[in-house]
Design a protein around this motif. Structure first.
Motif, PDB file in Angstrom:
ATOM      1  N   ILE A 267       2.631 -30.186 -63.122  1.00  0.00           N
ATOM      2  CA  ILE A 267       2.970 -30.174 -64.543  1.00  0.00           C
ATOM      3  C   ILE A 267       2.817 -28.760 -65.107  1.00  0.00           C
ATOM      4  CG2 ILE A 267       2.352 -31.041 -66.833  1.00  0.00           C
ATOM      5  CD1 ILE A 267       3.812 -33.044 -65.033  1.00  0.00           C
ATOM      6  N   GLY A 268       1.790 -28.046 -64.678  1.00  0.00           N
ATOM      7  CA  GLY A 268       1.632 -26.655 -65.115  1.00  0.00           C
ATOM      8  C   GLY A 268       2.807 -25.809 -64.685  1.00  0.00           C
ATOM      9  N   PHE A 269       3.272 -26.014 -63.462  1.00  0.00           N
ATOM     10  CA  PHE A 269       4.448 -25.285 -62.962  1.00  0.00           C
ATOM     11  C   PHE A 269       5.663 -25.537 -63.845  1.00  0.00           C
ATOM     12  CE2 PHE A 269       8.407 -26.046 -60.578  1.00  0.00           C
ATOM     13  CZ  PHE A 269       8.716 -24.744 -60.208  1.00  0.00           C
ATOM     14  N   LEU A 270       5.885 -26.798 -64.226  1.00  0.00           N
ATOM     15  CA  LEU A 270       7.043 -27.131 -65.049  1.00  0.00           C
ATOM     16  C   LEU A 270       6.961 -26.475 -66.424  1.00  0.00           C
ATOM     17  CD1 LEU A 270       7.587 -30.916 -64.209  1.00  0.00           C
ATOM     18  CD2 LEU A 270       8.942 -28.969 -63.426  1.00  0.00           C
ATOM     19  N   TYR A 271       5.763 -26.472 -67.015  1.00  0.00           N
ATOM     20  CA  TYR A 271       5.618 -25.857 -68.336  1.00  0.00           C
ATOM     21  C   TYR A 271       5.753 -24.338 -68.270  1.00  0.00           C
ATOM     22  CZ  TYR A 271       4.536 -29.922 -71.194  1.00  0.00           C
ATOM     23  OH  TYR A 271       4.650 -31.091 -71.901  1.00  0.00           O
ATOM     24  N   GLN A 272       5.221 -23.747 -67.209  1.00  0.00           N
ATOM     25  CA  GLN A 272       5.350 -22.294 -67.080  1.00  0.00           C
ATOM     26  C   GLN A 272       6.805 -21.898 -66.827  1.00  0.00           C
ATOM     27  OE1 GLN A 272       2.498 -20.769 -64.206  1.00  0.00           O
ATOM     28  NE2 GLN A 272       0.923 -22.117 -65.007  1.00  0.00           N
ATOM     29  N   ALA A 273       7.481 -22.645 -65.968  1.00  0.00           N
ATOM     30  CA  ALA A 273       8.888 -22.358 -65.699  1.00  0.00           C
ATOM     31  C   ALA A 273       9.732 -22.564 -66.949  1.00  0.00           C
ATOM     32  CB  ALA A 273       9.401 -23.260 -64.573  1.00  0.00           C
ATOM     33  N   ALA A 274       9.353 -23.564 -67.746  1.00  0.00           N
ATOM     34  CA  ALA A 274      10.110 -23.855 -68.970  1.00  0.00           C
ATOM     35  C   ALA A 274      10.105 -22.679 -69.939  1.00  0.00           C
ATOM     36  CB  ALA A 274       9.552 -25.096 -69.654  1.00  0.00           C
ATOM     37  N   GLN A 275       9.031 -21.884 -69.910  1.00  0.00           N
ATOM     38  CA  GLN A 275       8.974 -20.738 -70.814  1.00  0.00           C
ATOM     39  C   GLN A 275      10.146 -19.791 -70.577  1.00  0.00           C
ATOM     40  OE1 GLN A 275       7.184 -21.727 -73.150  1.00  0.00           O
ATOM     41  NE2 GLN A 275       5.349 -20.471 -73.226  1.00  0.00           N
ATOM     42  N   ASN A 276      10.530 -19.625 -69.306  1.00  0.00           N
ATOM     43  CA  ASN A 276      11.694 -18.775 -68.994  1.00  0.00           C
ATOM     44  C   ASN A 276      12.966 -19.347 -69.608  1.00  0.00           C
ATOM     45  OD1 ASN A 276      10.338 -16.855 -67.417  1.00  0.00           O
ATOM     46  ND2 ASN A 276      10.440 -18.167 -65.614  1.00  0.00           N
ATOM     47  N   TYR A 277      13.135 -20.662 -69.495  1.00  0.00           N
ATOM     48  CA  TYR A 277      14.354 -21.300 -69.966  1.00  0.00           C
ATOM     49  C   TYR A 277      14.402 -21.372 -71.492  1.00  0.00           C
ATOM     50  CZ  TYR A 277      14.003 -22.595 -65.076  1.00  0.00           C
ATOM     51  OH  TYR A 277      13.839 -22.553 -63.725  1.00  0.00           O
ATOM     52  N   HIS A 278      13.240 -21.589 -72.119  1.00  0.00           N
ATOM     53  CA  HIS A 278      13.197 -21.574 -73.585  1.00  0.00           C
ATOM     54  C   HIS A 278      13.479 -20.157 -74.097  1.00  0.00           C
ATOM     55  CE1 HIS A 278      11.997 -25.660 -73.677  1.00  0.00           C
ATOM     56  NE2 HIS A 278      10.771 -25.473 -73.256  1.00  0.00           N
ATOM     57  N   GLY A 279      12.953 -19.173 -73.365  1.00  0.00           N
ATOM     58  CA  GLY A 279      13.223 -17.784 -73.743  1.00  0.00           C
ATOM     59  C   GLY A 279      14.698 -17.459 -73.633  1.00  0.00           C
ATOM     60  N   ALA A 280      15.349 -17.962 -72.583  1.00  0.00           N
ATOM     61  CA  ALA A 280      16.792 -17.745 -72.423  1.00  0.00           C
ATOM     62  C   ALA A 280      17.554 -18.432 -73.544  1.00  0.00           C
ATOM     63  CB  ALA A 280      17.255 -18.269 -71.069  1.00  0.00           C
ATOM     64  N   GLY A 281      17.075 -19.633 -73.932  1.00  0.00           N
ATOM     65  CA  GLY A 281      17.712 -20.351 -75.036  1.00  0.00           C
ATOM     66  C   GLY A 281      17.575 -19.590 -76.337  1.00  0.00           C
ATOM     67  N   LEU A 282      16.384 -19.026 -76.555  1.00  0.00           N
ATOM     68  CA  LEU A 282      16.135 -18.228 -77.760  1.00  0.00           C
ATOM     69  C   LEU A 282      17.071 -17.019 -77.807  1.00  0.00           C
ATOM     70  CD1 LEU A 282      14.415 -17.551 -80.272  1.00  0.00           C
ATOM     71  CD2 LEU A 282      12.768 -16.455 -78.737  1.00  0.00           C
ATOM     72  N   ALA A 283      17.211 -16.358 -76.670  1.00  0.00           N
ATOM     73  CA  ALA A 283      18.037 -15.147 -76.611  1.00  0.00           C
ATOM     74  C   ALA A 283      19.516 -15.435 -76.864  1.00  0.00           C
ATOM     75  CB  ALA A 283      17.861 -14.469 -75.260  1.00  0.00           C
ATOM     76  N   SER A 284      19.966 -16.650 -76.520  1.00  0.00           N
ATOM     77  CA  SER A 284      21.394 -16.975 -76.661  1.00  0.00           C
ATOM     78  C   SER A 284      21.711 -17.700 -77.963  1.00  0.00           C
ATOM     79  CB  SER A 284      21.850 -17.838 -75.472  1.00  0.00           C
ATOM     80  OG  SER A 284      21.173 -19.089 -75.472  1.00  0.00           O
ATOM     81  N   SER A 285      20.690 -17.935 -78.795  1.00  0.00           N
ATOM     82  CA  SER A 285      20.895 -18.695 -80.032  1.00  0.00           C
ATOM     83  C   SER A 285      21.226 -17.782 -81.200  1.00  0.00           C
ATOM     84  CB  SER A 285      19.641 -19.507 -80.372  1.00  0.00           C
ATOM     85  OG  SER A 285      19.395 -20.475 -79.368  1.00  0.00           O
ATOM     86  N   MET A 286      22.157 -18.230 -82.034  1.00  0.00           N
ATOM     87  CA  MET A 286      22.524 -17.477 -83.238  1.00  0.00           C
ATOM     88  C   MET A 286      22.377 -18.326 -84.490  1.00  0.00           C
ATOM     89  SD  MET A 286      25.842 -15.335 -81.872  1.00  0.00           S
ATOM     90  CE  MET A 286      25.891 -14.317 -83.341  1.00  0.00           C
ATOM     91  N   ILE A 291      16.655 -21.007 -83.325  1.00  0.00           N
ATOM     92  CA  ILE A 291      15.688 -19.936 -83.086  1.00  0.00           C
ATOM     93  C   ILE A 291      14.282 -20.412 -83.417  1.00  0.00           C
ATOM     94  CG2 ILE A 291      14.926 -17.651 -83.865  1.00  0.00           C
ATOM     95  CD1 ILE A 291      17.931 -16.977 -84.265  1.00  0.00           C
ATOM     96  N   ALA A 292      14.127 -21.086 -84.573  1.00  0.00           N
ATOM     97  CA  ALA A 292      12.817 -21.593 -84.985  1.00  0.00           C
ATOM     98  C   ALA A 292      12.302 -22.659 -84.020  1.00  0.00           C
ATOM     99  CB  ALA A 292      12.901 -22.166 -86.397  1.00  0.00           C
ATOM    100  N   THR A 293      13.209 -23.507 -83.530  1.00  0.00           N
ATOM    101  CA  THR A 293      12.817 -24.561 -82.578  1.00  0.00           C
ATOM    102  C   THR A 293      12.295 -23.961 -81.286  1.00  0.00           C
ATOM    103  OG1 THR A 293      14.408 -26.147 -83.494  1.00  0.00           O
ATOM    104  CG2 THR A 293      13.646 -26.535 -81.237  1.00  0.00           C
ATOM    105  N   TYR A 294      13.012 -22.988 -80.755  1.00  0.00           N
ATOM    106  CA  TYR A 294      12.581 -22.363 -79.502  1.00  0.00           C
ATOM    107  C   TYR A 294      11.271 -21.590 -79.691  1.00  0.00           C
ATOM    108  CZ  TYR A 294      16.869 -23.461 -76.937  1.00  0.00           C
ATOM    109  OH  TYR A 294      17.895 -24.114 -76.288  1.00  0.00           O
ATOM    110  N   GLU A 295      11.135 -20.897 -80.806  1.00  0.00           N
ATOM    111  CA  GLU A 295       9.895 -20.154 -81.052  1.00  0.00           C
ATOM    112  C   GLU A 295       8.701 -21.102 -81.124  1.00  0.00           C
ATOM    113  OE1 GLU A 295      10.793 -17.993 -84.600  1.00  0.00           O
ATOM    114  OE2 GLU A 295      11.461 -16.195 -83.511  1.00  0.00           O
ATOM    115  N   GLY A 296       8.860 -22.232 -81.821  1.00  0.00           N
ATOM    116  CA  GLY A 296       7.789 -23.213 -81.921  1.00  0.00           C
ATOM    117  C   GLY A 296       7.450 -23.825 -80.572  1.00  0.00           C
ATOM    118  N   THR A 297       8.483 -24.075 -79.771  1.00  0.00           N
ATOM    119  CA  THR A 297       8.284 -24.658 -78.442  1.00  0.00           C
ATOM    120  C   THR A 297       7.530 -23.698 -77.534  1.00  0.00           C
ATOM    121  OG1 THR A 297      10.289 -26.008 -78.609  1.00  0.00           O
ATOM    122  CG2 THR A 297       9.483 -25.526 -76.397  1.00  0.00           C
ATOM    123  N   ILE A 298       7.907 -22.432 -77.556  1.00  0.00           N
ATOM    124  CA  ILE A 298       7.241 -21.431 -76.718  1.00  0.00           C
ATOM    125  C   ILE A 298       5.771 -21.301 -77.091  1.00  0.00           C
ATOM    126  CG2 ILE A 298       7.140 -18.952 -76.212  1.00  0.00           C
ATOM    127  CD1 ILE A 298      10.248 -18.979 -76.452  1.00  0.00           C
TER     128      ILE A 298
END
Length: 334
Positions: A267-286, A291-298
């Motif tokens: 479970i720790g692996f999944l949450y740590q890996a998710a940070q990369n994907y949430h960060g990618a989502g944040l970077a591609s959001s306009m 943006i607020a959703t991804y920031e809160g999730t991270i």
């Protein structure tokens, strides 16, 4: 010059260490799933996955031993109990293998990107090719069984268009424009990842031996659920479908097939890996709401992984990666 004789860099050692830890973890889960799967076509694909990793593991061990680094402990048969009652359905096992194959594809690409030695580059090329084969196999089988969840469909416009207003970034109070195809890539991917994390958290909470570990799984399930709902609402507000959940693919078994150490690490692996994907989502959001959703999730995931770290250290379950030399301590020895 034979660059195979070059010493491995810290980045190369780090990727090998990560590949070994995550690979042995997934291999134990795959072995359990192979033991419970009844569908012969799914069973065959798990056999292929296990045989593929056995080959990769042998090569990773050779790299470590040749360089004089200790081989990590990782996970092994002591972490596999093969309980009397099955914990997952066949179709969930196939979905699990598909999602973890996606992790492998992304991980091998990262490892290749920081590798210089030719033998290591060739190794990661081979790993990447193996993962691609598995990726195609899992998709084809999920499609065959009518269980593959495709992302939302779009209808074509007549001509290309340009952004014509600063309001393109609006997203709050129902004033936001429709989601772009680029934004949906990350939303859909993160939804699927969170659904997997939630499902495994539910399953692991049923079978974990430690009270503290069970509580962590219950909390992580709630966290994943909130993140699923926040992303799902954004999709539904645009009348777009969201991936279905897998809760009903977990049985009511309380017979643990895995060690608490493995389940907590997973479970720790999944949450740590998710940070990369949430960060990618944040970077591609306009859109501001995205943006607020991804920031809160991270930020929330940082809290979850901090609790995970405390539990892993407290139980002496967290293996230490290779460290940079401590020059100050070395100097004191003179």
């Amino acid at each position: 010059m034979n660059n195979n004789k070059l010493r491995l860099t810290s980045s190369e050692i780090g990727t090998l260490w990560g590949e070994y830890m995550n690979g042995t973890m997934t291999d134990v889960v795959n072995r359990y799933m192979l033991s419970i799967v009844e569908d012969e076509s799914i069973k065959k694909i798990f056999e292929d996955a296990i045989n593929t990793f056995a080959k990769q593991k042998k090569q990773i061990v050779t790299f470590f031993e040749t360089e004089g680094f200790p081989v990590p402990i990782g996970f092994n048969e002591t972490d596999l109990f093969k309980g009397k009652q099955r914990l997952f359905t066949d179709i969930f096992c196939l979905h699990y293998l598909h999602i973890m194959t996606l992790h492998g594809l992304l991980g091998h690409s990262t490892s290749l990107a920081v590798s210089v030695r030719k033998d290591l580059r060739n190794f990661y090329d081979s790993c990447d090719n193996d993962a691609k084969v598995m990726y195609h196999q899992t998709i084809e089988l999920l499609l065959e069984k009518g269980s593959f969840q495709r992302d939302p469909l779009f209808y074509p416009t007549e001509n290309p268009e340009f952004i014509s207003s600063q309001k393109f970034t609006d997203g709050f109070f129902g004033k936001g424009r429709r989601l772009t195809a680029i934004e949906i890539i990350s939303i859909s991917f993160n939804l699927k990842k969170n659904i997997m994390a939630k499902t495994l958290s539910i399953a692991f909470s049923q079978v974990a031996q430690s009270k503290e570990v069970r509580k962590f799984f219950t909390d992580s399930e709630k966290t994943a659920d909130k993140q699923i709902m926040s992303l799902a609402k954004i999709m539904q507000d645009d009348n777009l479908p969201v991936p279905k959940s897998f809760e009903t693919e977990v049985t009511t078994s309380t017979d643990s097939p895995f060690s608490d150490k493995l389940m907590l690490y997973h479970i720790g692996f999944l949450y740590q890996a998710a940070q990369n994907y949430h960060g990618a989502g944040l970077a591609s959001s306009m859109r501001t709401d995205l943006i607020a959703t991804y920031e809160g999730t991270i930020l929330k995931n940082l809290t979850v992984t901090n609790e995970w770290f405390k539990l892993m250290v407290q139980n002496k379950w967290l293996e230490q990666p290779p460290l940079a030399p401590n020059r100050k301590e070395i100097a004191k020895e003179k």
